[in-house]
Enzyme design. Sequence first.
Site, PDB file in Angstrom:
ATOM      1  N   LYS A  35       0.838  -1.204   0.000  1.00  0.00           N
ATOM      2  CA  LYS A  35       0.000   0.000   0.000  1.00  0.00           C
ATOM      3  C   LYS A  35       0.876   1.259   0.000  1.00  0.00           C
ATOM      4  O   LYS A  35       2.097   1.162   0.189  1.00  0.00           O
ATOM      5  CB  LYS A  35      -0.913  -0.012   1.227  1.00  0.00           C
ATOM      6  N   ARG A 129     -10.215   0.124  15.898  1.00  0.00           N
ATOM      7  CA  ARG A 129     -10.165   0.993  14.732  1.00  0.00           C
ATOM      8  C   ARG A 129     -11.268   0.534  13.787  1.00  0.00           C
ATOM      9  O   ARG A 129     -12.223   1.244  13.552  1.00  0.00           O
ATOM     10  CB  ARG A 129      -8.773   0.871  14.079  1.00  0.00           C
ATOM     11  N   TYR A 255      16.884  29.582   7.909  1.00  0.00           N
ATOM     12  CA  TYR A 255      15.674  30.216   8.447  1.00  0.00           C
ATOM     13  C   TYR A 255      15.684  30.248   9.973  1.00  0.00           C
ATOM     14  O   TYR A 255      16.073  29.263  10.615  1.00  0.00           O
ATOM     15  CB  TYR A 255      14.429  29.439   8.013  1.00  0.00           C
ATOM     16  N   MET A 303      12.439  24.121   2.096  1.00  0.00           N
ATOM     17  CA  MET A 303      11.612  23.359   1.148  1.00  0.00           C
ATOM     18  C   MET A 303      12.464  22.610   0.128  1.00  0.00           C
ATOM     19  O   MET A 303      12.171  21.462  -0.215  1.00  0.00           O
ATOM     20  CB  MET A 303      10.640  24.299   0.417  1.00  0.00           C
TER      21      MET A 303
HETATM   22  C1  LIG Z   1      -0.367  -1.692   6.875  1.00  0.00           C
HETATM   23  C2  LIG Z   1      -0.942  -2.946   7.371  1.00  0.00           C
HETATM   24  C3  LIG Z   1      -0.126  -4.073   7.556  1.00  0.00           C
HETATM   25  C4  LIG Z   1       1.379  -4.027   7.427  1.00  0.00           C
HETATM   26  O1  LIG Z   1       1.906  -3.394   8.584  1.00  0.00           O
HETATM   27  P1  LIG Z   1       3.481  -3.265   8.818  1.00  0.00           P
HETATM   28  O2  LIG Z   1       3.591  -2.732  10.198  1.00  0.00           O
HETATM   29  O3  LIG Z   1       3.967  -2.288   7.792  1.00  0.00           O
HETATM   30  O4  LIG Z   1       4.055  -4.602   8.633  1.00  0.00           O
HETATM   31  C5  LIG Z   1      -0.744  -5.258   7.908  1.00  0.00           C
HETATM   32  N1  LIG Z   1      -2.089  -5.317   8.098  1.00  0.00           N
HETATM   33  C6  LIG Z   1      -2.887  -4.237   7.973  1.00  0.00           C
HETATM   34  C7  LIG Z   1      -4.338  -4.371   8.213  1.00  0.00           C
HETATM   35  C8  LIG Z   1      -2.348  -3.014   7.615  1.00  0.00           C
HETATM   36  O5  LIG Z   1      -3.140  -1.952   7.498  1.00  0.00           O
END
Ligand SMILES: *Cc1c(COP(=O)(O)O)cnc(C)c1O
Length: 358
Positions: A35, A129, A255, A303
């Site tokens: 992802k 969640r 800055y 930046m």
């Molecule tokens: C992102 C995610 C993972 C992977 O998590 P990592 O900590 O990057 O290994 C696994 N399961 C779900 C549901 C996630 O959202």
Amino acid sequence: MPRSTVARIDLDALRRNFQTALNRAGGAQVMAVVKADGYGHGIGPVASALDGLAPKFAVACLEEARAIRETGLVQPVVLLQGVHADADIEECAQQGFEPVFHSFQQLSWLERLEARPAFWLKVNSGMNRLGFHPDELAGVMGKLKAISADKGLLGFVTHFACADDPESAMTAQQTSVFEQATSAFPGLMKSVANSAAHFHPDQPMFDWSRPGIMLYGGSPMVGKTGPELGLEPVMSLEAPLISTRMVPAGESVGYGASWVADRDTRMGMVAIGYGDGYPRHAGTNTPAAINGQRIRLIGRVSMDMLAVDLTGAPDAKEGDSVELWGRTVGVDEVAACAGTISYELMTGITGRVPRQYR
Ligand SMILES: *Cc1c(COP(=O)(O)O)cnc(C)c1O
């Protein structure tokens, strides 16, 4: 000539990290979590590099699953957040996407369709969640039977809140809640493990593990770096030194004039900044490297550039390449200096930085 600010991606290191995950998965199959554009590494090249190793991919949303199909890969793709509209479910069925459903609304969308995808159910084992509460599962299964959708159910998924902390009792507690909740429904698959769970010696891994960050060499464990866990860095973030100068003692840099030289200091400017995704919260003393020698940031990140103290690399000259993180300076070290985690740094690299693959 484009500027030589670049994220070099070592796909062999990615494959070796996948193998490490597999070795630690206790016999479970491993779906590669790609992802957020493959955690910033580029979802197409990352997924293609894992073709033949990963029997399944996992992403957050439909757009990311489409990106995998666009590279020509045919493996099933798990949608960890399910779908956001009923029209998306048909596409899942056609494309071999496996949504993880977490709500009754998503199940009601299933009801209206003829072509149904294979899918998973998310169980809320304590993270609060997403997911069905264990007490709701019997009702969910009843509803699935009533709409003849139970045949598409692959199994159950849950997610850990505290697996990054090996001292926390919560992971074992969630595992036990999950096992109890699903024990009434035998013959279905189970998936619990994120990267961190691969480093818990007694963690049951069930049928499928879901590593993300460890594939990219970032540490999933509090207080440990990726290399300390046997993981290899995959991304090397590099940018050129575009200027060097002597700053006399008493003068400031950048800055806010927040850094003041306490002695005459040779410093350099590097062509990368928060507009490239380098964290603005990385302050003075955050490590970087040049020609294999460690140096440090000074003053505020701008930046498009940042300043470094070249005392540790006396031969450094304009045009040399600075490593912001990679094999010499670990991404976990930089993340700690910026008050964040490697996940945020990797996914935050913007489109201005080209990814180069080897
Ligand atoms: C992102 C995610 C993972 C992977 O998590 P990592 O900590 O990057 O290994 C696994 N399961 C779900 C549901 C996630 O959202």
